[in-house]
Design a protein around this motif. Structure first.
Motif, PDB file in Angstrom:
ATOM      1  N   UNK A 114      -5.648  11.222   8.571  1.00 44.10           N
ATOM      2  CA  UNK A 114      -6.084  12.288   8.176  1.00 44.10           C
ATOM      3  C   UNK A 114      -5.762  13.699   8.821  1.00 44.10           C
ATOM      4  N   UNK A 115      -5.774  13.707  10.102  1.00 47.19           N
ATOM      5  CA  UNK A 115      -5.586  14.746  11.021  1.00 47.19           C
ATOM      6  C   UNK A 115      -4.143  15.512  10.727  1.00 47.19           C
ATOM      7  N   UNK A 116      -3.119  14.504  10.851  1.00 46.45           N
ATOM      8  CA  UNK A 116      -1.807  14.987  10.411  1.00 46.45           C
ATOM      9  C   UNK A 116      -1.686  15.594   9.031  1.00 46.45           C
ATOM     10  N   UNK A 117      -2.197  14.795   7.970  1.00 52.53           N
ATOM     11  CA  UNK A 117      -1.950  15.450   6.550  1.00 52.53           C
ATOM     12  C   UNK A 117      -2.597  16.863   6.753  1.00 52.53           C
ATOM     13  N   UNK A 118      -3.669  16.967   6.999  1.00 53.41           N
ATOM     14  CA  UNK A 118      -4.480  18.296   7.115  1.00 53.41           C
ATOM     15  C   UNK A 118      -3.638  19.265   8.008  1.00 53.41           C
ATOM     16  N   UNK A 119      -3.253  19.037   9.145  1.00 58.47           N
ATOM     17  CA  UNK A 119      -2.292  19.813   9.794  1.00 58.47           C
ATOM     18  C   UNK A 119      -1.087  20.220   9.227  1.00 58.47           C
ATOM     19  N   UNK A 120      -0.132  19.040   8.531  1.00 57.00           N
ATOM     20  CA  UNK A 120       0.719  19.514   7.957  1.00 57.00           C
ATOM     21  C   UNK A 120       0.782  20.222   6.587  1.00 57.00           C
ATOM     22  N   UNK A 121      -0.357  19.923   5.860  1.00 54.33           N
ATOM     23  CA  UNK A 121      -0.765  20.806   4.663  1.00 54.33           C
ATOM     24  C   UNK A 121      -0.889  22.342   4.909  1.00 54.33           C
ATOM     25  N   UNK A 122      -1.704  22.565   5.887  1.00 55.97           N
ATOM     26  CA  UNK A 122      -2.217  23.879   6.439  1.00 55.97           C
ATOM     27  C   UNK A 122      -0.943  24.665   6.670  1.00 55.97           C
ATOM     28  N   UNK A 123      -0.054  23.715   7.931  1.00 56.67           N
ATOM     29  CA  UNK A 123       0.772  24.629   8.599  1.00 56.67           C
ATOM     30  C   UNK A 123       1.904  24.872   7.191  1.00 56.67           C
ATOM     31  N   UNK A 141       7.698  23.160  14.129  1.00 55.55           N
ATOM     32  CA  UNK A 141       8.183  22.362  13.412  1.00 55.55           C
ATOM     33  C   UNK A 141       7.656  22.313  11.915  1.00 55.55           C
ATOM     34  N   UNK A 142       6.216  22.004  12.153  1.00 58.60           N
ATOM     35  CA  UNK A 142       5.355  21.829  11.137  1.00 58.60           C
ATOM     36  C   UNK A 142       5.122  23.391  10.249  1.00 58.60           C
ATOM     37  N   UNK A 143       5.415  24.451  10.800  1.00 58.44           N
ATOM     38  CA  UNK A 143       5.215  25.786  10.346  1.00 58.44           C
ATOM     39  C   UNK A 143       6.688  26.355   9.490  1.00 58.44           C
ATOM     40  N   UNK A 144       7.537  25.862  10.258  1.00 63.01           N
ATOM     41  CA  UNK A 144       9.061  26.269   9.719  1.00 63.01           C
ATOM     42  C   UNK A 144       9.623  25.358   8.993  1.00 63.01           C
ATOM     43  N   UNK A 145       9.630  24.002   9.155  1.00 62.33           N
ATOM     44  CA  UNK A 145      10.567  23.014   8.522  1.00 62.33           C
ATOM     45  C   UNK A 145      10.049  22.939   6.993  1.00 62.33           C
ATOM     46  N   UNK A 146       8.774  22.553   6.502  1.00 59.58           N
ATOM     47  CA  UNK A 146       8.370  22.419   5.329  1.00 59.58           C
ATOM     48  C   UNK A 146       8.414  23.848   4.545  1.00 59.58           C
ATOM     49  N   UNK A 195       4.720  19.565   4.131  1.00 56.60           N
ATOM     50  CA  UNK A 195       4.083  18.993   5.480  1.00 56.60           C
ATOM     51  C   UNK A 195       3.237  17.955   5.593  1.00 56.60           C
ATOM     52  N   UNK A 196       2.238  17.592   4.417  1.00 58.12           N
ATOM     53  CA  UNK A 196       1.556  16.285   4.504  1.00 58.12           C
ATOM     54  C   UNK A 196       2.252  15.213   4.504  1.00 58.12           C
ATOM     55  N   UNK A 197       3.458  15.364   3.745  1.00 58.13           N
ATOM     56  CA  UNK A 197       4.456  14.014   3.612  1.00 58.13           C
ATOM     57  C   UNK A 197       4.966  13.942   5.060  1.00 58.13           C
ATOM     58  N   UNK A 236       4.404  10.438   7.156  1.00 53.83           N
ATOM     59  CA  UNK A 236       5.820   9.659   7.456  1.00 53.83           C
ATOM     60  C   UNK A 236       6.139   9.491   8.755  1.00 53.83           C
ATOM     61  N   UNK A 237       5.884  10.523   9.358  1.00 56.49           N
ATOM     62  CA  UNK A 237       6.043  10.473  10.945  1.00 56.49           C
ATOM     63  C   UNK A 237       5.269   9.535  11.615  1.00 56.49           C
ATOM     64  N   UNK A 238       3.755   9.533  11.237  1.00 53.90           N
ATOM     65  CA  UNK A 238       2.889   8.652  11.729  1.00 53.90           C
ATOM     66  C   UNK A 238       3.309   7.259  11.336  1.00 53.90           C
TER      67      UNK A 238
END
Length: 272
Positions: free
Chosen positions: A18-27, A202-207, A229-231, A235-237
């Motif tokens: 849940x945390x990584x999906x949220x972080x990925x999406x917002x970033x 990485x999460x800010x620039x990559x996606x 970002x969410x993916x 996926x990383x997890x």
């Protein structure tokens, strides 16, 4: 409404997901604005400058995010002030702050009785140890960031593509720059438990970079960046659990892979 975890999934894995999906999406969403405004190096600076603040907070027995927030606020304020009123270039200021912050953090860590696990988590994050309160804090900050970006979407887009024209219309372009830095600082601080101080870029620039290569308009790019970002987080997890890899670093690698794939498709499309 409480989220229910799937049968057979441990509580700490579910919280990490849940945390990584949220972080990925917002970033991902915020990252589109960061990339368009060419603030990736500034984002990297704010991420690195959190280290000494996190070290001091850990040694004092306080929350990592409190020290990180204080360090980010000081560095962000100094950067904006010197860049707008001083003669030193933005790149020079950022470079000095990055190297100095890493040096201070390393010295403080070496002066402690031992390099604690909390300090290692401050560097690369520890998603599998996030708590429900960590998720709540990031969700609240992420909601504020997304609402702010939605309300000021036209002004932020105008400022990214034509800052001179925006100033000519009498709009406070400098305040918009400061607002973007505040949102950036809040996100990287809130993401410390998941991705530490070294990996938010990485999460800010990559996606975001990948989305801007695939989408021609801003809103679709932001939506695609959030999905990518969410993916990357999920996926990383999954990869880290399968192959017993460092979770935060694996998420960052997936973000880089997504960007490289997007570059490949963009190059093939231009060639065709």
């Amino acid at each position: 409404m409480r989220l229910r975890r799937a049968p057979g999934v441990s509580a700490f894995t579910w919280r990490a997901l849940v945390e990584l999906i949220l972080v990925g999406a917002v970033c991902g969403v915020l990252g589109v604005h960061i990339v368009l405004r060419r603030l990736a190096y500034t984002a990297d600076m704010l991420s690195h400058v959190m280290l000494p603040g996190a070290v001091v907070a850990t040694l004092a027995g306080a929350d990592l995010r409190l020290g990180a927030a204080a360090a980010v606020a000081a560095a962000g304020g100094a950067t904006v002030r010197r860049a707008t009123h001083g003669k030193t270039s933005q790149a020079t200021i950022t470079g000095v702050i990055v190297s100095g912050s890493l040096a201070v953090g390393a010295v403080l860590a070496s002066a402690s009785d031992g390099f604690r696990v909390d300090l290692a988590a401050a560097l690369v994050g520890s998603p599998l140890t996030v708590t429900a309160s960590d998720i709540t804090v990031f969700a609240a900050i992420g909601l504020v960031v997304l609402v702010t970006l939605a309300v000021l979407a036209k002004e932020l887009t105008f400022a990214a593509f034509d800052p001179v024209g925006l100033r000519a219309l009498g709009c406070p372009a400098r305040w918009l720059d400061a607002l973007v830095l505040i949102l950036l600082g809040a996100v990287v601080v809130a993401a410390v438990p998941a991705v530490g101080s070294m990996l938010p870029l990485a999460l800010l620039a990559g996606p975001a970079g990948a989305a801007l290569l695939w989408a021609r308009r801003l809103v679709p790019a932001m939506v695609l960046a959030a999905l990518l970002g969410a993916a990357a987080g999920a996926g990383g997890l999954a990869l880290s659990l399968t192959y017993r890899l460092a979770t935060g670093a694996t998420v960052a690698l997936v973000c880089g892979l997504i960007f490289l794939v997007a570059c490949g498709f963009a190059a093939a499309r231009r060639a065709g």
